[in-house]
Design a protein around this motif. Structure first.
Motif, PDB file in Angstrom:
ATOM      1  N   ALA A 126       0.843  -1.191   0.000  1.00 52.20           N
ATOM      2  CA  ALA A 126       0.000   0.000   0.000  1.00 52.20           C
ATOM      3  C   ALA A 126       0.879   1.242   0.000  1.00 52.20           C
ATOM      4  CB  ALA A 126      -0.906   0.001   1.219  1.00 52.20           C
ATOM      5  N   ASP A 127       0.579   2.165  -0.884  1.00 49.84           N
ATOM      6  CA  ASP A 127       1.308   3.431  -0.923  1.00 49.84           C
ATOM      7  C   ASP A 127       0.818   4.303   0.231  1.00 49.84           C
ATOM      8  OD1 ASP A 127       3.001   5.230  -3.006  1.00 49.84           O
ATOM      9  OD2 ASP A 127       1.541   6.418  -1.900  1.00 49.84           O
ATOM     10  N   THR A 128       1.757   4.935   0.924  1.00 51.00           N
ATOM     11  CA  THR A 128       1.376   5.722   2.102  1.00 51.00           C
ATOM     12  C   THR A 128       1.884   7.168   2.015  1.00 51.00           C
ATOM     13  OG1 THR A 128       3.315   4.859   3.221  1.00 51.00           O
ATOM     14  CG2 THR A 128       1.226   3.748   3.669  1.00 51.00           C
ATOM     15  N   PHE A 134       6.438   9.117   8.125  1.00 49.75           N
ATOM     16  CA  PHE A 134       5.324   8.169   8.170  1.00 49.75           C
ATOM     17  C   PHE A 134       5.316   7.289   6.918  1.00 49.75           C
ATOM     18  CE2 PHE A 134       1.044   6.920   6.956  1.00 49.75           C
ATOM     19  CZ  PHE A 134       0.685   6.157   8.056  1.00 49.75           C
ATOM     20  N   SER A 138       5.796   3.307   7.353  1.00 48.52           N
ATOM     21  CA  SER A 138       4.654   2.452   7.014  1.00 48.52           C
ATOM     22  C   SER A 138       4.947   1.583   5.793  1.00 48.52           C
ATOM     23  CB  SER A 138       3.414   3.309   6.769  1.00 48.52           C
ATOM     24  OG  SER A 138       3.700   4.325   5.842  1.00 48.52           O
ATOM     25  N   TYR A 140       7.742   0.132   5.247  1.00 44.85           N
ATOM     26  CA  TYR A 140       8.525  -1.026   5.702  1.00 44.85           C
ATOM     27  C   TYR A 140       7.817  -1.831   6.785  1.00 44.85           C
ATOM     28  CZ  TYR A 140      11.951   0.832   2.616  1.00 44.85           C
ATOM     29  OH  TYR A 140      12.579   1.274   1.474  1.00 44.85           O
ATOM     30  N   GLN A 141       6.551  -1.531   7.000  1.00 41.73           N
ATOM     31  CA  GLN A 141       5.723  -2.426   7.822  1.00 41.73           C
ATOM     32  C   GLN A 141       5.097  -3.507   6.949  1.00 41.73           C
ATOM     33  OE1 GLN A 141       2.960   0.299   9.591  1.00 41.73           O
ATOM     34  NE2 GLN A 141       4.249   0.667  11.387  1.00 41.73           N
ATOM     35  N   GLN A 142       5.340  -3.438   5.662  1.00 41.30           N
ATOM     36  CA  GLN A 142       4.701  -4.355   4.719  1.00 41.30           C
ATOM     37  C   GLN A 142       5.740  -5.305   4.121  1.00 41.30           C
ATOM     38  OE1 GLN A 142       1.715  -2.132   2.251  1.00 41.30           O
ATOM     39  NE2 GLN A 142       2.582  -0.379   3.320  1.00 41.30           N
TER      40      GLN A 142
ATOM     41  N   TYR B  67      -3.789   0.578   5.415  1.00 43.82           N
ATOM     42  CA  TYR B  67      -3.268   1.681   4.596  1.00 43.82           C
ATOM     43  C   TYR B  67      -4.003   1.783   3.267  1.00 43.82           C
ATOM     44  CZ  TYR B  67       0.569   1.854   7.941  1.00 43.82           C
ATOM     45  OH  TYR B  67       1.310   1.965   9.084  1.00 43.82           O
ATOM     46  N   LEU B  68      -4.459   0.646   2.747  1.00 45.89           N
ATOM     47  CA  LEU B  68      -5.184   0.672   1.468  1.00 45.89           C
ATOM     48  C   LEU B  68      -6.519   1.412   1.582  1.00 45.89           C
ATOM     49  CD1 LEU B  68      -4.559  -2.889  -0.056  1.00 45.89           C
ATOM     50  CD2 LEU B  68      -3.850  -0.694  -1.016  1.00 45.89           C
ATOM     51  N   PHE B  72      -3.872   8.732   0.675  1.00 46.59           N
ATOM     52  CA  PHE B  72      -2.832   9.631   1.191  1.00 46.59           C
ATOM     53  C   PHE B  72      -2.584  10.824   0.269  1.00 46.59           C
ATOM     54  CE2 PHE B  72      -2.061   5.645   3.360  1.00 46.59           C
ATOM     55  CZ  PHE B  72      -1.817   6.065   4.656  1.00 46.59           C
TER      56      PHE B  72
END
Lengths: 169, 83
Positions: A126-128, A134, A138, A140-142, B67-68, B72
């Protein structure tokens, strides 16, 4: 992809002789100042779209838009070709591989802009956001970011070994 | 970051497999890897190895799913008004 772009750019620069030879343009040495400069600038060029956003000249949606298109890669190649054909080839390859590296992001790449607004993505992570702590944390939480970006550092180390570069000299 | 305590250790197992594969592919009898060089490959292999281990852990999947749900890149003034 974030930190992994470093390893990917280094890997592309290591293949500079093969890339230029395949394109039939004057040879550029692997990891020469020339190949490193051209490849790193070209590889990071699409992400410079953050600059107008930070300056307030564009909205956040400008990120991963026109700078991540096949037309942009072609334009950069066409602009460089009259000055140095080898640079043009290396730049186009660097740009296209930047797009491949970013293809796992959920933001998707509008590769065919301005002809189509369709965004292409493998949805691996997911792009954050385009910048900031942040977005970094986020990402590198994936899982897949570790697989793909970490894998690129292994490939870069393998190229160091093949080209007998320290610490594999 | 992880839901299972085993995940970082499972990453070591994957790293060992990746490191072994890479050194097997690169090493030749004429050019054996030194201990330090092999250690570099095994250490770097932990990065994708940890990623593979994270694929078996629910926490990274949950983070991605959360997050999806968020855009953002939504215009900030609209986002603030919405809040």
């Amino acid at each position: 992809m974030q930190v992994g772009h470093l390893a990917l750019a280094g890997t592309i620069a290591s293949f500079a002789p093969e890339i230029t030879a395949a394109a039939g343009v004057p040879r550029v040495e692997a990891w020469s100042v020339e190949s490193l400069a051209v490849v790193f600038v070209a590889h990071y060029l699409p992400n410079f779209d953050v600059i107008p956003i930070k300056l307030g000249w564009a909205t956040d949606r400008f990120h991963c838009s026109y700078s991540h298109t096949l037309l942009f890669a072609a334009a950069v190649g066409a602009a460089l070709w009259p000055f140095n054909a080898s640079w043009a080839v290396l730049a186009v390859v660097s740009l296209l591989l930047h797009f491949v590296a970013d293809s796992g992001s959920s933001v998707g790449l509008p590769l065919l802009l301005p002809f189509s607004r369709k965004r292409y993505s493998l949805y691996l992570w997911a792009d954050t956001g385009h910048s900031g702590w942040f977005a970094f944390r986020s990402t590198y939480q994936q899982a897949w970011t570790w697989v793909t970006e970490g894998g690129m550092f292994v490939v870069l180390a393998a190229r160091c070994h093949q080209l007998r570069v320290w610490p594999f000299s | 970051m992880f839901e299972y305590r085993r995940t970082p250790y499972l990453g070591l197992v994957f790293a060992a497999a990746i490191g072994f594969a890479v050194t097997w592919l690169l090493e030749t009898p004429e050019r054996p890897l030194t201990l330090a060089q092999a250690a570099i490959f095994y250490a770097l292999s932990y990065l994708p190895g940890l990623g593979l281990a994270m694929l078996t852990d629910p926490a990274p999947r949950k983070a991605k799913a959360e997050y999806l749900k968020v855009d953002f890149y939504a215009p900030r003034d609209v986002g603030e008004a919405g809040e």
